[in-house]
Each structure stands twice: as structure tokens, then as C-alpha cells.
Design a protein around this motif. Structure first.
Motif, PDB file in Angstrom:
ATOM      1  N   ARG A  77       0.823  -1.205   0.000  1.00  0.00           N
ATOM      2  CA  ARG A  77       0.000   0.000   0.000  1.00  0.00           C
ATOM      3  C   ARG A  77       0.863   1.263   0.000  1.00  0.00           C
ATOM      4  O   ARG A  77       0.566   2.236  -0.697  1.00  0.00           O
ATOM      5  N   ARG A  78       1.910   1.240   0.776  1.00  0.00           N
ATOM      6  CA  ARG A  78       2.806   2.405   0.822  1.00  0.00           C
ATOM      7  C   ARG A  78       3.488   2.615  -0.525  1.00  0.00           C
ATOM      8  O   ARG A  78       3.609   3.762  -0.996  1.00  0.00           O
ATOM      9  N   PHE A  79       3.935   1.525  -1.149  1.00  0.00           N
ATOM     10  CA  PHE A  79       4.585   1.633  -2.452  1.00  0.00           C
ATOM     11  C   PHE A  79       3.650   2.255  -3.485  1.00  0.00           C
ATOM     12  O   PHE A  79       4.035   3.170  -4.219  1.00  0.00           O
ATOM     13  N   VAL A  80       2.415   1.767  -3.541  1.00  0.00           N
ATOM     14  CA  VAL A  80       1.451   2.278  -4.521  1.00  0.00           C
ATOM     15  C   VAL A  80       1.148   3.750  -4.254  1.00  0.00           C
ATOM     16  O   VAL A  80       1.188   4.594  -5.163  1.00  0.00           O
ATOM     17  N   GLY A  81       0.835   4.070  -2.999  1.00  0.00           N
ATOM     18  CA  GLY A  81       0.460   5.444  -2.674  1.00  0.00           C
ATOM     19  C   GLY A  81       1.575   6.436  -2.952  1.00  0.00           C
ATOM     20  O   GLY A  81       1.353   7.496  -3.565  1.00  0.00           O
ATOM     21  N   PHE A 137      -1.188  15.518  -5.985  1.00  0.00           N
ATOM     22  CA  PHE A 137      -2.041  14.336  -5.921  1.00  0.00           C
ATOM     23  C   PHE A 137      -2.407  14.065  -4.466  1.00  0.00           C
ATOM     24  O   PHE A 137      -1.539  13.962  -3.590  1.00  0.00           O
ATOM     25  N   VAL A 138      -3.716  13.948  -4.217  1.00  0.00           N
ATOM     26  CA  VAL A 138      -4.230  13.721  -2.873  1.00  0.00           C
ATOM     27  C   VAL A 138      -4.959  12.376  -2.842  1.00  0.00           C
ATOM     28  O   VAL A 138      -5.922  12.163  -3.595  1.00  0.00           O
ATOM     29  N   ILE A 139      -4.491  11.475  -2.006  1.00  0.00           N
ATOM     30  CA  ILE A 139      -5.095  10.135  -1.900  1.00  0.00           C
ATOM     31  C   ILE A 139      -6.245  10.160  -0.911  1.00  0.00           C
ATOM     32  O   ILE A 139      -6.136  10.702   0.195  1.00  0.00           O
ATOM     33  N   GLN A 140      -7.345   9.561  -1.319  1.00  0.00           N
ATOM     34  CA  GLN A 140      -8.485   9.406  -0.428  1.00  0.00           C
ATOM     35  C   GLN A 140      -8.553   8.005   0.175  1.00  0.00           C
ATOM     36  O   GLN A 140      -8.908   7.835   1.339  1.00  0.00           O
ATOM     37  N   GLU A 156      -7.013  -1.091  -5.005  1.00  0.00           N
ATOM     38  CA  GLU A 156      -7.832  -0.016  -5.552  1.00  0.00           C
ATOM     39  C   GLU A 156      -7.390   1.296  -4.923  1.00  0.00           C
ATOM     40  O   GLU A 156      -7.250   1.389  -3.700  1.00  0.00           O
ATOM     41  N   LEU A 157      -7.172   2.279  -5.768  1.00  0.00           N
ATOM     42  CA  LEU A 157      -6.721   3.586  -5.300  1.00  0.00           C
ATOM     43  C   LEU A 157      -7.723   4.639  -5.746  1.00  0.00           C
ATOM     44  O   LEU A 157      -8.093   4.697  -6.920  1.00  0.00           O
ATOM     45  N   GLN A 158      -8.160   5.471  -4.814  1.00  0.00           N
ATOM     46  CA  GLN A 158      -9.064   6.575  -5.107  1.00  0.00           C
ATOM     47  C   GLN A 158      -8.431   7.870  -4.621  1.00  0.00           C
ATOM     48  O   GLN A 158      -7.970   7.961  -3.476  1.00  0.00           O
ATOM     49  N   GLY A 159      -8.400   8.846  -5.503  1.00  0.00           N
ATOM     50  CA  GLY A 159      -7.804  10.125  -5.132  1.00  0.00           C
ATOM     51  C   GLY A 159      -8.169  11.202  -6.123  1.00  0.00           C
ATOM     52  O   GLY A 159      -8.965  10.995  -7.054  1.00  0.00           O
ATOM     53  N   PHE A 176      -9.102  10.482  -9.819  1.00  0.00           N
ATOM     54  CA  PHE A 176      -8.177   9.418 -10.227  1.00  0.00           C
ATOM     55  C   PHE A 176      -8.547   8.176  -9.421  1.00  0.00           C
ATOM     56  O   PHE A 176      -8.097   7.990  -8.291  1.00  0.00           O
ATOM     57  N   ASN A 177      -9.406   7.360 -10.013  1.00  0.00           N
ATOM     58  CA  ASN A 177      -9.880   6.138  -9.355  1.00  0.00           C
ATOM     59  C   ASN A 177      -9.457   4.941 -10.198  1.00  0.00           C
ATOM     60  O   ASN A 177     -10.014   4.707 -11.275  1.00  0.00           O
ATOM     61  N   LYS A 178      -8.474   4.208  -9.718  1.00  0.00           N
ATOM     62  CA  LYS A 178      -7.850   3.166 -10.530  1.00  0.00           C
ATOM     63  C   LYS A 178      -7.656   1.869  -9.745  1.00  0.00           C
ATOM     64  O   LYS A 178      -7.601   1.855  -8.512  1.00  0.00           O
ATOM     65  N   GLN A 179      -7.524   0.796 -10.532  1.00  0.00           N
ATOM     66  CA  GLN A 179      -7.005  -0.458 -10.012  1.00  0.00           C
ATOM     67  C   GLN A 179      -5.519  -0.499 -10.363  1.00  0.00           C
ATOM     68  O   GLN A 179      -5.137  -0.293 -11.512  1.00  0.00           O
ATOM     69  N   ILE A 180      -4.698  -0.788  -9.374  1.00  0.00           N
ATOM     70  CA  ILE A 180      -3.252  -0.842  -9.576  1.00  0.00           C
ATOM     71  C   ILE A 180      -2.784  -2.280  -9.348  1.00  0.00           C
ATOM     72  O   ILE A 180      -3.028  -2.850  -8.287  1.00  0.00           O
ATOM     73  N   LEU A 181      -2.120  -2.844 -10.350  1.00  0.00           N
ATOM     74  CA  LEU A 181      -1.593  -4.203 -10.244  1.00  0.00           C
ATOM     75  C   LEU A 181      -0.088  -4.139 -10.016  1.00  0.00           C
ATOM     76  O   LEU A 181       0.630  -3.452 -10.759  1.00  0.00           O
TER      77      LEU A 181
END
Length: 225
Positions: A77-81, A137-140, A156-159, A176-181
Motif C-alpha cells: 500500500r505504501r509503495f502504490v500510494g 495528488f491527494v489520496i483518499q 484499488e486507489l481513489q484520489g 483518479f480512481n484506478k485499479q493498480i496491479l
């Protein structure tokens, strides 16, 4: 006298043989020691492998190139964010082209082209042409990782990407609402230049987790793989 001469002959004939045997034993012992030394060296490498260290707060430290397909959820999660935040946060001091060149090393080659065409060269980047424009970029929300294969996860990332300019100081939000693999990799991909800047160091630290993004899809895409 004859007995004494015979004993001397026996001794003189035994001494060369003894010397040859002793020399042979010394050579054999030396070979054994060399063999044991090489075995111990190989064994020490196997018993004390340098490996990935994952800290409780999600940070990761790479201390060797040994393959390791397991990651803690918080590390993922930290890596993606932080990767997405690095990619989508621009300013006059750190323009999008520079940030992309550095942070895109955290993506596979397949997704680089797709992501660059959709985001970096898209409408969000066009906003940067305005003098004094900035992107933050602000992560929700970042979901818990879902394991989809060995060494592969989906989150899943929403921001929102907030675009500011001199003419619009209140900013404009782009969802920016995405699925990150994400997938685990064997080695750190990013190298530091001789005089690294702050974003070089940030990307390098992220690369220490030995993860990379191999696909980015819309959050409603049911065929994201």
C-alpha cells in the motif's frame, strides 16, 4: 658389524620412503583444507543470505538481490500510494517530464506507454503549460492488497489530482480512481546519479521495496489483469 651395517642400510632405505609419504600426506591435508574452506564459504553464503527487510510502518530496505515474492500489505500500500503521489505531483521546480523520467522506472515497460499517453501527455499535463501551474495528488483511499498470483497483488486507489495555476488559485480536481496491479521483482531497478536530487532519492527509496506496477485500469474495469 654386519648387523650394524644391515640396520644402517634399512634406515637409509626407509628415510626417503618416509619423506615421500610425509610429503604426500601434507599435500593431501592441504587439499582437504582448501576443499573445506571453499565449502564453508559457500555454506556461509547460503546460511547468511542478505534479504529484503520490511519494517512495521511499511518502509522496506533492500540488502541483497535474493528473490523474495512475499510482501507485507502495508509495504504494498505504501509503495502504490507514494509512487502515484510522486508521479502526479508537479511544480515549476520539478516539471512532469523530469518526474516521469525518474518515477516511470517503477513501472513495467508495457504500462509505461499506456500511462504516459493517458496521464502525462493528457489533459492534466496540458494544465501545466500555464505559468506557475502546479499539480498535487491527494489520496483518499487505498484498499488492502488482494493476492492474485504468486508475487502479484491488486489494490484499488481513489484520489484526486489538484491542478493550480495563477489564474485558478482555488484549483481544479480531477478524479483518479484506478485499479493498480503490482508484482514483486528480484532487484532494485533504480540507480542514483552522482548528484541526486530529492525526487531521485524518493524514487530510489521506493524501489528498495522491489515492487513494480505492471497494469493500471479504471476502477470499474472487470477485466483488469
Amino acid at each position: 658389524m654386519q648387523l650394524l651395517k644391515q640396520e644402517n642400510k634399512k634406515k637409509s632405505s626407509i628415510l626417503p620412503l618416509f619423506a615421500v609419504v610425509a610429503f604426500g600426506l601434507n599435500i593431501f591435508t592441504l587439499l582437504i583444507l582448501m576443499f573445506h574452506g571453499s565449502m564453508l564459504q559457500q555454506l556461509s553464503k547460503q546460511l547468511t543470505p542478505r534479504s529484503l527487510v520490511q519494517l512495521a510502518d511499511g518502509r522496506a530496505i533492500t540488502v541483497d538481490p535474493t528473490q523474495n515474492l512475499e510482501r507485507y500489505p502495508e509495504t504494498i500500500r505504501r509503495f502504490v500510494g507514494e509512487t502515484m503521489t510522486l508521479m502526479l505531483t508537479w511544480s515549476q521546480e520539478q516539471p512532469p517530464e523530469t518526474i516521469w523520467e525518474i518515477s516511470s522506472e517503477l513501472l513495467t515497460n508495457d504500462v509505461k506507454q499506456k500511462f504516459q499517453s493517458e496521464i502525462i501527455n493528457g489533459n492534466t499535463a496540458n494544465q501545466f503549460e500555464n505559468r506557475g501551474a502546479e499539480s498535487v495528488f491527494v489520496i483518499q483511499r487505498i484498499s488492502q492488497p488482494v493476492k492474485i498470483d504468486e508475487g502479484k497483488w491488486k489494490v484499488e486507489l481513489q484520489g484526486n489530482q489538484l491542478i493550480f495555476s495563477n489564474s485558478d488559485r482555488l484549483g481544479r480536481a480531477i478524479a483518479f480512481n484506478k485499479q493498480i496491479l503490482i508484482q514483486a521483482i528480484d532487484n532494485q531497478k533504480i540507480t542514483l546519479p552522482d548528484l541526486p536530487l530529492s525526487w531521485h532519492l524518493a524514487a530510489y527509496r521506493l524501489g528498495e521495496a522491489r515492487l513494480e506496477i505492471y497494469n493500471i485500469c479504471d476502477i470499474k474495469d472487470n477485466n483488469c489483469s
